[in-house]
Design a protein around this motif. Structure first.
Motif, PDB file in Angstrom:
ATOM      1  N   SER A  52       0.853  -1.193   0.000  1.00 48.29           N
ATOM      2  CA  SER A  52       0.000   0.000   0.000  1.00 48.29           C
ATOM      3  C   SER A  52       0.884   1.235   0.000  1.00 48.29           C
ATOM      4  O   SER A  52       1.761   1.378   0.846  1.00 48.29           O
ATOM      5  CB  SER A  52      -0.896   0.012   1.245  1.00 48.29           C
ATOM      6  N   GLN A  56      -3.001   5.847  -1.340  1.00 48.08           N
ATOM      7  CA  GLN A  56      -3.770   4.785  -1.991  1.00 48.08           C
ATOM      8  C   GLN A  56      -5.032   4.532  -1.171  1.00 48.08           C
ATOM      9  O   GLN A  56      -4.996   4.577   0.055  1.00 48.08           O
ATOM     10  CB  GLN A  56      -2.909   3.530  -2.050  1.00 48.08           C
ATOM     11  N   GLY A  59      -7.707  -0.433   2.078  1.00 52.08           N
ATOM     12  CA  GLY A  59      -8.336  -1.702   1.766  1.00 52.08           C
ATOM     13  C   GLY A  59      -8.180  -2.164   0.333  1.00 52.08           C
ATOM     14  O   GLY A  59      -8.836  -3.112  -0.076  1.00 52.08           O
ATOM     15  N   GLN A  60      -7.331  -1.489  -0.435  1.00 56.12           N
ATOM     16  CA  GLN A  60      -7.114  -1.877  -1.825  1.00 56.12           C
ATOM     17  C   GLN A  60      -5.619  -2.050  -2.105  1.00 56.12           C
ATOM     18  O   GLN A  60      -5.060  -1.400  -2.989  1.00 56.12           O
ATOM     19  CB  GLN A  60      -7.700  -0.836  -2.771  1.00 56.12           C
TER      20      GLN A  60
END
Length: 102
Positions: A52, A56, A59-60
């Motif tokens: 991450s 960003q 959770g992605q």
């Protein structure tokens, strides 16, 4: 404090990383990338890391292969002056250790 996965512990030993013991992650100091062990259910997730970047969406994470990412970071650590022979020896065992970690 979260238990450190062998990949995270190893990355944290490299000069370009710092460990966040509370989160169980490693932070790449030059870019701010947070590296976590991805705990997916499928067998191919055994050697998968979640990256991450700052800014960003939460959770992605981007999923990457540890078998590519760790050697890349070992090469970067050697360029930064880490002891080549010792680091290469330590890195040889990390994938076996990570495969046995639960």
């Amino acid at each position: 404090m979260a238990a450190l996965h062998p990949y995270i512990r190893f990355l944290g030993s490299l000069p370009q990383f710092e460990i966040d013991h509370h989160a169980g992650t490693a932070i790449e100091l030059r870019s701010g990338v947070v590296v976590a062990k991805y705990e997916g259910e499928k067998p191919h997730h055994q050697h998968c890391l979640a990256l991450s970047w700052p800014g960003q969406p939460a959770g992605q994470p981007v999923l990457v292969s540890a078998t590519k990412y760790v050697p890349l970071q070992v090469g970067e650590a050697i360029k930064l002056g880490a002891p080549r022979a010792e680091l290469l020896e330590a890195s040889r065992h990390i994938f076996v250790e990570a495969g046995e970690w639960h």
